[in-house]
Design a protein around this motif. Structure first.
Motif, PDB file in Angstrom:
ATOM      1  N   VAL A  47       0.856  -1.190   0.000  1.00  0.00           N
ATOM      2  CA  VAL A  47       0.000   0.000   0.000  1.00  0.00           C
ATOM      3  C   VAL A  47       0.889   1.236   0.000  1.00  0.00           C
ATOM      4  CG1 VAL A  47      -1.750   1.289   1.285  1.00  0.00           C
ATOM      5  CG2 VAL A  47      -1.875  -1.197   1.180  1.00  0.00           C
ATOM      6  N   ALA A  77      -9.737  -1.064   2.966  1.00  0.00           N
ATOM      7  CA  ALA A  77      -9.218   0.306   3.026  1.00  0.00           C
ATOM      8  C   ALA A  77     -10.348   1.305   3.251  1.00  0.00           C
ATOM      9  CB  ALA A  77      -8.462   0.626   1.743  1.00  0.00           C
ATOM     10  N   PRO A  88      -9.275   7.652   1.683  1.00  0.00           N
ATOM     11  CA  PRO A  88      -8.420   6.482   1.393  1.00  0.00           C
ATOM     12  C   PRO A  88      -7.725   6.562   0.032  1.00  0.00           C
ATOM     13  CG  PRO A  88     -10.698   5.926   0.967  1.00  0.00           C
ATOM     14  CD  PRO A  88     -10.702   7.341   1.492  1.00  0.00           C
ATOM     15  N   VAL A  90      -5.038   5.606  -1.704  1.00  0.00           N
ATOM     16  CA  VAL A  90      -3.905   4.689  -1.697  1.00  0.00           C
ATOM     17  C   VAL A  90      -3.934   3.811  -2.944  1.00  0.00           C
ATOM     18  CG1 VAL A  90      -3.537   4.564   0.802  1.00  0.00           C
ATOM     19  CG2 VAL A  90      -5.226   3.065  -0.272  1.00  0.00           C
ATOM     20  N   CYS A 118      -2.846  -0.599   5.545  1.00  0.00           N
ATOM     21  CA  CYS A 118      -3.370   0.764   5.633  1.00  0.00           C
ATOM     22  C   CYS A 118      -3.271   1.294   7.059  1.00  0.00           C
ATOM     23  CB  CYS A 118      -4.817   0.811   5.155  1.00  0.00           C
ATOM     24  SG  CYS A 118      -5.011   0.651   3.368  1.00  0.00           S
ATOM     25  N   TRP A 122      -1.105   4.636   7.696  1.00  0.00           N
ATOM     26  CA  TRP A 122      -1.763   5.819   8.269  1.00  0.00           C
ATOM     27  C   TRP A 122      -1.428   6.021   9.747  1.00  0.00           C
ATOM     28  CZ3 TRP A 122      -6.938   3.880   5.781  1.00  0.00           C
ATOM     29  CH2 TRP A 122      -6.900   4.126   4.397  1.00  0.00           C
TER      30      TRP A 122
END
Length: 302
Positions: A47, A77, A88, A90, A118, A122
């Motif tokens: 990711v 995600a 999101p 990504v 994720c 994050w």
């Protein structure tokens, strides 16, 4: 941005060494006693930050993997982002090595892997319980893909109790042409059991004991899959694959989950290689894979 930048997670396939299925519930699901064992075949999920949520996939049968928001990796995600008020954006890249639509929870593995990746990217630091709750919303097999090892899944399979495993087990997986839809296999199970009492599912004590002691011969005698007759009805040719593997010396054979991948337990790595070669020679499957269990669940590797 290269797909090798960002966060990379490795997540294993699974085999169901016991799949006991109860009658259909009012919500359409079935109560299960599902003994999961993670095996050393892996998808890798990478990711990276991007302008929008997008998915790419490479590897065997990658063309069969949906690249839209129906993919469990995308849904993971989106679910995590919504919970935390994140956009999101990504790029999720799936390096596929788990057979697609093969009853080995490859899609579920991708969902669990993307969720962990994720969360790491994050810097959310979610607890395992938080991640497992999202996994359970995504699908019945997704929580096990996150934790790996061995576990008993009850409810519809998402309520997990970790199990002790006392050694390594050696497997051959025979990959069939095409897939089998899990809902279709369950519908065939319902058709076959209509009008007959279906006992409440429960874990087999002999099977749990075989896992705990690492006894492959005892495990071979306890393997079971209530969905196997339905899978064989829908794909009769799988019976030839099962016979070929046991004739070649496997301790036991069964359809993996809802199929159509078939699983063969062997006594050691050398026997696994012999069974894999015999299955290929038999012409009853498209390819074979050798793997060892148990395996770790979703793990950040880069």
């Amino acid at each position: 941005m290269s797909v090798t930048a960002g966060v990379r997670v490795r997540v294993p396939a699974k085999v169901n060494v016991q799949l006991a299925v109860g009658a259909a519930r009012p919500d359409g699901f079935h109560d299960l006693a599902n003994v999961f064992l993670a095996v050393g075949l892996y998808d890798e999920i990478t990711v990276t930050p991007a302008d929008e949520l997008r998915i790419t996939c490479t590897g065997p049968d990658a063309a069969q993997v949906p690249l839209d928001h129906t993919n469990l990796a995308a849904r993971a995600a989106l679910a995590l982002a919504e919970r935390h008020g994140i956009d999101p954006r990504v790029h999720i890249h799936i390096a596929k090595d788990i057979p697609v639509a093969g009853g080995m929870a490859g899609g579920s593995a991708d969902g669990a892997g993307a969720l962990l990746a994720c969360d790491t990217l994050w810097s959310l630091g979610s607890s395992r319980d938080e991640l497992l709750a999202i996994c359970a919303e995504l699908g019945s097999d997704v929580p096990f893909s996150l934790i790996g090892g061995a576990a008993l899944g009850t409810g519809r399979g998402e309520q997990l109790t970790p199990l002790e495993v006392g050694g390594s087990f050696h497997w051959v997986f025979a990959v069939a042409d095409g897939g089998l839809s899990t809902p279709t296999v369950f519908r065939e199970f319902d058709r076959r059991t209509e009008g007959t009492p279906v006992p409440a599912p429960s874990a087999d004590p002999a099977l749990l004991d075989a896992l705990r002691t690492g006894d492959a011969t005892a495990l071979a005698g306890a393997l079971s899959n209530d969905l196997q007759p339905a899978a064989l009805t829908l794909r009769p040719s799988l019976a030839d694959t099962l016979t070929a593997g046991t004739t070649a010396g496997a301790l036991a054979s069964l359809v993996s989950g809802s199929g159509p991948t078939t699983a063969f337990l062997t006594k050691d790595p050398d026997a696994a290689e012999e069974v894999a070669q015999a299955l290929l020679t038999s012409g009853t499957c498209r390819t074979t894979r050798v793997a060892t269990s148990p395996a770790r669940g979703a793990t950040v590797v880069g």
